[in-house]
Scaffold this motif. Structure first.
Motif, PDB file in Angstrom:
ATOM      1  N   PHE A   1      -8.409  32.748 -39.123  1.00  0.00           N
ATOM      2  CA  PHE A   1      -9.581  33.209 -38.381  1.00  0.00           C
ATOM      3  C   PHE A   1      -9.254  34.528 -37.703  1.00  0.00           C
ATOM      4  O   PHE A   1      -8.355  34.611 -36.885  1.00  0.00           O
ATOM      5  CB  PHE A   1      -9.933  32.166 -37.316  1.00  0.00           C
ATOM      6  N   PHE A   2      -9.989  35.561 -38.053  1.00  0.00           N
ATOM      7  CA  PHE A   2      -9.852  36.853 -37.398  1.00  0.00           C
ATOM      8  C   PHE A   2     -10.807  36.907 -36.212  1.00  0.00           C
ATOM      9  O   PHE A   2     -11.683  36.065 -36.067  1.00  0.00           O
ATOM     10  CB  PHE A   2     -10.164  37.990 -38.390  1.00  0.00           C
ATOM     11  N   GLY A   3     -10.652  37.933 -35.382  1.00  0.00           N
ATOM     12  CA  GLY A   3     -11.520  38.087 -34.215  1.00  0.00           C
ATOM     13  C   GLY A   3     -12.990  38.126 -34.571  1.00  0.00           C
ATOM     14  O   GLY A   3     -13.819  37.534 -33.872  1.00  0.00           O
ATOM     15  N   ILE A   4     -13.326  38.802 -35.667  1.00  0.00           N
ATOM     16  CA  ILE A   4     -14.736  38.891 -36.075  1.00  0.00           C
ATOM     17  C   ILE A   4     -15.274  37.510 -36.437  1.00  0.00           C
ATOM     18  O   ILE A   4     -16.421  37.185 -36.147  1.00  0.00           O
ATOM     19  CB  ILE A   4     -14.929  39.908 -37.227  1.00  0.00           C
ATOM     20  N   ASP A   5     -14.426  36.688 -37.066  1.00  0.00           N
ATOM     21  CA  ASP A   5     -14.860  35.333 -37.425  1.00  0.00           C
ATOM     22  C   ASP A   5     -15.129  34.506 -36.174  1.00  0.00           C
ATOM     23  O   ASP A   5     -16.123  33.781 -36.102  1.00  0.00           O
ATOM     24  CB  ASP A   5     -13.803  34.649 -38.293  1.00  0.00           C
ATOM     25  N   ARG A   6     -14.259  34.629 -35.184  1.00  0.00           N
ATOM     26  CA  ARG A   6     -14.457  33.896 -33.925  1.00  0.00           C
ATOM     27  C   ARG A   6     -15.743  34.367 -33.232  1.00  0.00           C
ATOM     28  O   ARG A   6     -16.493  33.549 -32.698  1.00  0.00           O
ATOM     29  CB  ARG A   6     -13.266  34.085 -33.000  1.00  0.00           C
ATOM     30  N   ALA A   7     -15.980  35.658 -33.251  1.00  0.00           N
ATOM     31  CA  ALA A   7     -17.193  36.201 -32.632  1.00  0.00           C
ATOM     32  C   ALA A   7     -18.431  35.686 -33.352  1.00  0.00           C
ATOM     33  O   ALA A   7     -19.429  35.308 -32.703  1.00  0.00           O
ATOM     34  CB  ALA A   7     -17.160  37.727 -32.642  1.00  0.00           C
ATOM     35  N   LEU A   8     -18.392  35.651 -34.684  1.00  0.00           N
ATOM     36  CA  LEU A   8     -19.546  35.163 -35.440  1.00  0.00           C
ATOM     37  C   LEU A   8     -19.794  33.682 -35.184  1.00  0.00           C
ATOM     38  O   LEU A   8     -20.946  33.253 -35.050  1.00  0.00           O
ATOM     39  CB  LEU A   8     -19.355  35.438 -36.929  1.00  0.00           C
ATOM     40  N   VAL A   9     -18.732  32.892 -35.089  1.00  0.00           N
ATOM     41  CA  VAL A   9     -18.887  31.465 -34.775  1.00  0.00           C
ATOM     42  C   VAL A   9     -19.481  31.307 -33.379  1.00  0.00           C
ATOM     43  O   VAL A   9     -20.395  30.491 -33.170  1.00  0.00           O
ATOM     44  CB  VAL A   9     -17.541  30.718 -34.914  1.00  0.00           C
ATOM     45  N   ALA A  10     -18.984  32.076 -32.419  1.00  0.00           N
ATOM     46  CA  ALA A  10     -19.532  32.008 -31.058  1.00  0.00           C
ATOM     47  C   ALA A  10     -21.011  32.404 -31.042  1.00  0.00           C
ATOM     48  O   ALA A  10     -21.825  31.759 -30.366  1.00  0.00           O
ATOM     49  CB  ALA A  10     -18.734  32.905 -30.115  1.00  0.00           C
ATOM     50  N   LEU A  11     -21.373  33.443 -31.791  1.00  0.00           N
ATOM     51  CA  LEU A  11     -22.774  33.870 -31.846  1.00  0.00           C
ATOM     52  C   LEU A  11     -23.647  32.836 -32.544  1.00  0.00           C
ATOM     53  O   LEU A  11     -24.803  32.625 -32.147  1.00  0.00           O
ATOM     54  CB  LEU A  11     -22.883  35.234 -32.530  1.00  0.00           C
ATOM     55  N   ALA A  12     -23.112  32.173 -33.556  1.00  0.00           N
ATOM     56  CA  ALA A  12     -23.863  31.099 -34.214  1.00  0.00           C
ATOM     57  C   ALA A  12     -24.127  29.962 -33.238  1.00  0.00           C
ATOM     58  O   ALA A  12     -25.238  29.419 -33.185  1.00  0.00           O
ATOM     59  CB  ALA A  12     -23.099  30.592 -35.431  1.00  0.00           C
ATOM     60  N   CYS A  13     -23.114  29.610 -32.453  1.00  0.00           N
ATOM     61  CA  CYS A  13     -23.286  28.552 -31.448  1.00  0.00           C
ATOM     62  C   CYS A  13     -24.280  28.977 -30.367  1.00  0.00           C
ATOM     63  O   CYS A  13     -25.089  28.159 -29.902  1.00  0.00           O
ATOM     64  CB  CYS A  13     -21.942  28.177 -30.853  1.00  0.00           C
ATOM     65  N   LEU A  14     -24.249  30.245 -29.996  1.00  0.00           N
ATOM     66  CA  LEU A  14     -25.230  30.762 -29.036  1.00  0.00           C
ATOM     67  C   LEU A  14     -26.636  30.671 -29.616  1.00  0.00           C
ATOM     68  O   LEU A  14     -27.585  30.306 -28.910  1.00  0.00           O
ATOM     69  CB  LEU A  14     -24.899  32.204 -28.652  1.00  0.00           C
ATOM     70  N   ALA A  15     -26.778  30.981 -30.901  1.00  0.00           N
ATOM     71  CA  ALA A  15     -28.096  30.865 -31.548  1.00  0.00           C
ATOM     72  C   ALA A  15     -28.578  29.419 -31.491  1.00  0.00           C
ATOM     73  O   ALA A  15     -29.761  29.161 -31.206  1.00  0.00           O
ATOM     74  CB  ALA A  15     -28.034  31.355 -32.991  1.00  0.00           C
TER      75      ALA A  15
END
Length: 126
Positions: free
Chosen positions: A3-17
């Protein structure tokens, strides 16, 4: 799987959605005539799992990581613009900015198209 930083950010944004989708669904249930909030909630809830899946495919190397990350990013951008505009119109009676919802809709379609490409273009193995 890495998991790269961008992947973690995308997962966090998906959870926020997903979180915002639930919140908007609850708000829409208590506000008469809040059809645009219902639509925004549905879009958030439908796309959150898709963003999670695309980020997972990218991190696992099961599909073209760059295209899957692009697809996820376009979905996030599209949700911000489309759902943000619908929510602003419902609560503040004015748009996010002119053409925000249509631009967001095109970004969502672009995200799905990038996901198609990411799935169909073979992964390069070194």
């Amino acid at each position: 799987m890495r998991f790269f930083g961008i992947d973690r950010a995308l997962v966090a944004l998906a959870c926020l959605a997903g979180l915002l989708g639930v919140a908007l669904s609850a708000a829409a249930a208590h506000i008469p005539g809040a059809d645009s909030l219902k639509t925004a909630a549905q879009f958030l809830l439908f796309h959150a799992p898709a963003i999670l899946a695309l980020a997972g495919f990218a991190a696992a190397g099961l599909a073209r990581p760059g295209l899957m990350r692009l697809a996820s990013g376009l979905l996030v951008l599209g949700l911000i613009l489309f759902c943000g505009d619908l929510s602003m119109r419902a609560w503040l009676q004015h748009p996010l900015f002119p053409m925000a919802a249509p631009i967001g809709g095109f970004a969502l379609m672009g995200g799905w198209f990038a996901g198609i490409l990411g799935a169909l273009v073979p992964v390069r193995r070194v």
